[in-house]
Design an enzyme around this catalytic site. Structure first.
Site, PDB file in Angstrom:
ATOM      1  N   ARG A 107      -3.702   4.032  -1.364  1.00 40.15           N
ATOM      2  CA  ARG A 107      -4.139   2.925  -2.216  1.00 40.15           C
ATOM      3  C   ARG A 107      -3.623   1.577  -1.736  1.00 40.15           C
ATOM      4  O   ARG A 107      -2.480   1.457  -1.311  1.00 40.15           O
ATOM      5  CB  ARG A 107      -3.636   3.132  -3.656  1.00 40.15           C
ATOM      6  CG  ARG A 107      -3.961   4.462  -4.254  1.00 40.15           C
ATOM      7  CD  ARG A 107      -3.469   4.545  -5.693  1.00 40.15           C
ATOM      8  NE  ARG A 107      -3.627   5.884  -6.248  1.00 40.15           N
ATOM      9  CZ  ARG A 107      -3.603   6.165  -7.531  1.00 40.15           C
ATOM     10  NH1 ARG A 107      -3.425   5.208  -8.410  1.00 40.15           N
ATOM     11  NH2 ARG A 107      -3.745   7.403  -7.958  1.00 40.15           N
ATOM     12  N   VAL A 155      -5.611   3.922   4.842  1.00 40.81           N
ATOM     13  CA  VAL A 155      -5.230   2.775   4.022  1.00 40.81           C
ATOM     14  C   VAL A 155      -4.434   1.743   4.824  1.00 40.81           C
ATOM     15  O   VAL A 155      -4.579   0.534   4.606  1.00 40.81           O
ATOM     16  CB  VAL A 155      -4.435   3.244   2.776  1.00 40.81           C
ATOM     17  CG1 VAL A 155      -3.139   3.927   3.179  1.00 40.81           C
ATOM     18  CG2 VAL A 155      -4.139   2.086   1.848  1.00 40.81           C
ATOM     19  N   HIS A 166       0.836  -1.198   0.000  1.00 44.07           N
ATOM     20  CA  HIS A 166       0.000   0.000   0.000  1.00 44.07           C
ATOM     21  C   HIS A 166       0.868   1.244   0.000  1.00 44.07           C
ATOM     22  O   HIS A 166       2.023   1.217   0.449  1.00 44.07           O
ATOM     23  CB  HIS A 166      -0.955   0.016   1.200  1.00 44.07           C
ATOM     24  CG  HIS A 166      -0.299   0.347   2.504  1.00 44.07           C
ATOM     25  ND1 HIS A 166      -0.054   1.638   2.918  1.00 44.07           N
ATOM     26  CD2 HIS A 166       0.168  -0.451   3.509  1.00 44.07           C
ATOM     27  CE1 HIS A 166       0.525   1.631   4.103  1.00 44.07           C
ATOM     28  NE2 HIS A 166       0.678   0.367   4.483  1.00 44.07           N
ATOM     29  N   CYS A 167       0.329   2.346  -0.541  1.00 42.99           N
ATOM     30  CA  CYS A 167       1.008   3.633  -0.485  1.00 42.99           C
ATOM     31  C   CYS A 167       0.190   4.543   0.415  1.00 42.99           C
ATOM     32  O   CYS A 167      -0.419   4.097   1.377  1.00 42.99           O
ATOM     33  CB  CYS A 167       1.206   4.212  -1.881  1.00 42.99           C
ATOM     34  SG  CYS A 167      -0.318   4.395  -2.843  1.00 42.99           S
ATOM     35  N   ALA A 168       0.139   5.840   0.105  1.00 40.74           N
ATOM     36  CA  ALA A 168      -0.506   6.794   1.006  1.00 40.74           C
ATOM     37  C   ALA A 168      -2.018   6.628   1.060  1.00 40.74           C
ATOM     38  O   ALA A 168      -2.641   6.865   2.097  1.00 40.74           O
ATOM     39  CB  ALA A 168      -0.152   8.218   0.596  1.00 40.74           C
TER      40      ALA A 168
END
Length: 624
Positions: free
Chosen positions: A31, A71, A27-29
């Protein structure tokens, strides 16, 4: 909240084809980034209907589920529900699908950088604030406070090859500790000292071969190339050595071969490539910096939508490693605040409560560099705000480019980047130019969105009873509320969305009034006054259900102005309700308008041409 995340996780896993279809997950910031074995098993359209999912993007060889700032919590829930761990096969499993070169590159870059992107941004912000404190005389570079905080902020960048060695090793399917040791060798104090003491870059030899000494601290490309080679070599060694000894012989061979080869060939070649890329970009940038700024500032958010922005991250970090500064990240600041301004324009303009709440939270998130909620939830659905945000980003980016503004520490483009654009020499024209460019992007997109970004609507909170002067035929159902219309399958309630109760549509009300949609009578009125059944003179049965699960209010905040059996005419006031009080208690006011006897007719279609409808406008058309 924990149960909510687990419910969301189960829905996500179900619509990506189940745990068995997941090859890897990071996962990123904002998504969740799935790599699936078979994209055909995923159902993006069904997943988009989940109210907790902002958007689904299929790009760069990844199935990306945008869920917002929480997230990490959702990622943990998905890993728990699906039994996904770091020890899972992940990318080591071969997929049947073939990705293009660009998609493979984007997937590689995102997989290497996303695990530590938050820490990377935090260190960059800290370095920016330290520069700001020195510029204003708050701290001295010789003081202990500055030195300790600088060590905290610079350690990741100094030892970046070690961190990249670990994440690259995992991404390439090898032993990440082997590749981490390779990165450690590149920044070992003995090698750094040899570089600083060598006057001719050939003072060190390996088996008689001269070593080109390069300072690999903060470097990016050399360790990634070395990690790829080490992982390739590891697979061959594992196939060659007996099982009883390969646990130590494979790492031994990988380190003994890869590290010298990196110092002799891989490192110099990769460093030369990095310098070539950096020099090439600088040549284009210096030729027309305002043009480069305008193009990048205008198109950045488009790249973010498709996940292509990851392709530029290594170039930014490479500029930092080669030159100690980077203009690209400075240019991105207007691109970010263009969308923030557009979201704020929607917030100031709209009177629809749900959209106002969404745009308000998206504005706050955007200020801190997270633009996906603003783009997917606010500006892109209405198109013009997104376009105004991109135009504002282009104008602001051109100003930043013209000012030759740079950033001197890496991080996410956010309000904190203002501190990162201060050069070692102190505040100068480049800093003021960047701030002017950001202000132009923000103000332009906000003003243009406020005046021209949303469809013209007529909203009157204190509206008088609706009068309908137009002739309405027996097959038309007028809008019983004013607000934003939705297709029935987007209603956040499975019973209504599935059509089980009948065909229809929904309205998110902008005012607390329900009026009669045709001539007829009140067939039923719920005791809780949150729902009403109507029968038209021509036999159409309509159910108007104000909000989701509002039956739990037991009639509180609802007032009925009619009773069962009353005759009604179009525009007659039926129910009033306190929108603010209901929303404050956490209820969703999405209101399904259902034709409960739709099976008796050939079809039903929406008649409104814009997302917003006024009470009394033609809303549904019945086909007999």
């Amino acid at each position: 909240m924990k149960m909510k995340y687990e419910d969301l996780a189960q829905d996500i896993l179900r619509h990506v084809g189940g745990r068995e279809n997941v090859s890897s997950l990071v996962h990123c910031a904002t998504r969740l980034r799935f790599k699936l074995k078979d994209d055909g098993k995923a159902d993006a359209d069904a997943l988009k209907k989940n109210p907790d999912v902002i958007m689904v993007v299929e790009s760069g060889g990844q199935f990306q589920v945008v869920v917002g700032n929480h997230v990490h919590d959702v990622w943990q829930a998905v890993c728990k529900v699906g039994g996904i761990t770091d020890d899972a096969p992940g990318d080591k499993e071969k997929s049947d699908k073939k990705s293009g070169v660009l998609a493979a590159f984007i997937d590689m870059v995102s997989g290497i950088f996303t695990p530590f992107l938050g820490v990377l941004a935090a260190c960059g912000i800290m370095k920016g604030f330290l520069a700001l404190s020195v510029a204003f005389g708050w701290l001295s570079e010789t003081g202990g406070t500055w030195r300790i905080l600088f060590a905290a902020s610079d350690s990741l960048f100094y030892f970046l090859p070690i961190v990249l060695g670990y994440t690259a090793g995992k991404k390439f399917g090898g032993n990440p500790f082997i590749t981490m040791v390779i990165g450690g060798a590149l920044v070992h104090p003995m090698m750094v000292e040899a570089f600083s003491l060598s006057g001719d870059n050939a003072a060190l030899h390996f088996l008689g071969i001269p070593v080109v000494l390069i300072n690999y601290t903060s470097s990016v490309i050399p360790v990634i190339c070395a990690a790829w080679f080490a992982c390739w070599l590891e697979k061959r060694c594992n196939a060659l050595f007996p099982a009883a000894v390969k646990n130590f012989l494979t790492p031994l061979a990988c380190l003994a071969i890869t590290i010298p080869l990196t110092f002799l060939a891989i490192g110099p070649l990769a460093s030369g490539l990095g310098e070539l890329l950096a020099t090439g970009f600088q040549a284009v940038y210096k030729f027309a910096p305002w043009l480069a700024g305008g193009i990048l500032g205008g198109l950045w958010q488009v790249c973010v939508i498709f996940g292509l922005h990851w392709g530029l991250i290594p170039l930014m970090m490479n500029n930092m490693a080669v030159f100690g500064h980077d203009p690209m990240l400075a240019i991105l600041l207007p691109a970010v605040f263009g969308q923030v301004g557009a979201a704020l324009g929607v917030f100031l303009k709209t009177r629809e409560q749900r959209l106002k709440a969404l745009s308000g939270s998206a504005t706050i998130a955007g200020i801190f560099g997270i633009t996906e909620p603003a783009v997917y939830g606010v500006t892109l659905p209405y198109r013009r705000p997104f376009i105004f945000g991109c135009v504002g980003g282009a104008i602001g980016g051109a100003v930043v480019g013209f000012s030759l503004s740079q950033v001197y520490s890496f991080g996410l483009a956010s309000i904190f980047t203002v501190a990162q654009i201060i050069p070692p020499t102190g505040i100068d024209f480049t800093v003021w130019g960047a701030m002017i460019g950001v202000a132009i992007a923000f103000i332009f997109s906000c003003v243009m969105t406020f005046f021209a970004g949303l469809p013209a609507v007529k909203i009157a909170e204190d509206a008088k009873p609706v009068s309908v002067s137009a002739v309405v035929d027996e097959n038309t159902v007028l809008a019983p509320l004013s607000g934003v219309s939705l297709p029935l399958d987007e209603v956040p309630d499975a019973t209504f969305a599935s059509g089980l109760m009948g065909a229809g549509a929904a309205i998110i009300p902008s005012e607390g009034r329900v009026v009669a949609p045709f001539s007829g009578e009140v067939a039923s009125l719920f005791a809780t006054r949150h729902a009403i059944g109507l029968l038209s003179d021509s036999g159409i049965e309509i159910l108007i259900h104000v909000g989701i699960d509002t039956v739990k209010l037991n009639g509180e905040h609802f007032t009925a102005h009619i009773k069962e059996g009353d005759k009604i005419a179009p525009g007659d006031l039926l129910i009033t309700f306190d929108r603010d009080a209901i929303l404050a208690k956490g209820f969703d006011l999405c209101t399904p308008v259902i034709m409960s006897n739709s099976d008796d007719y050939q079809g039903l279609e929406q008649k409104n041409e814009t997302p917003y409808v006024n009470a009394g406008d033609p809303f549904l058309s019945v086909k007999r």
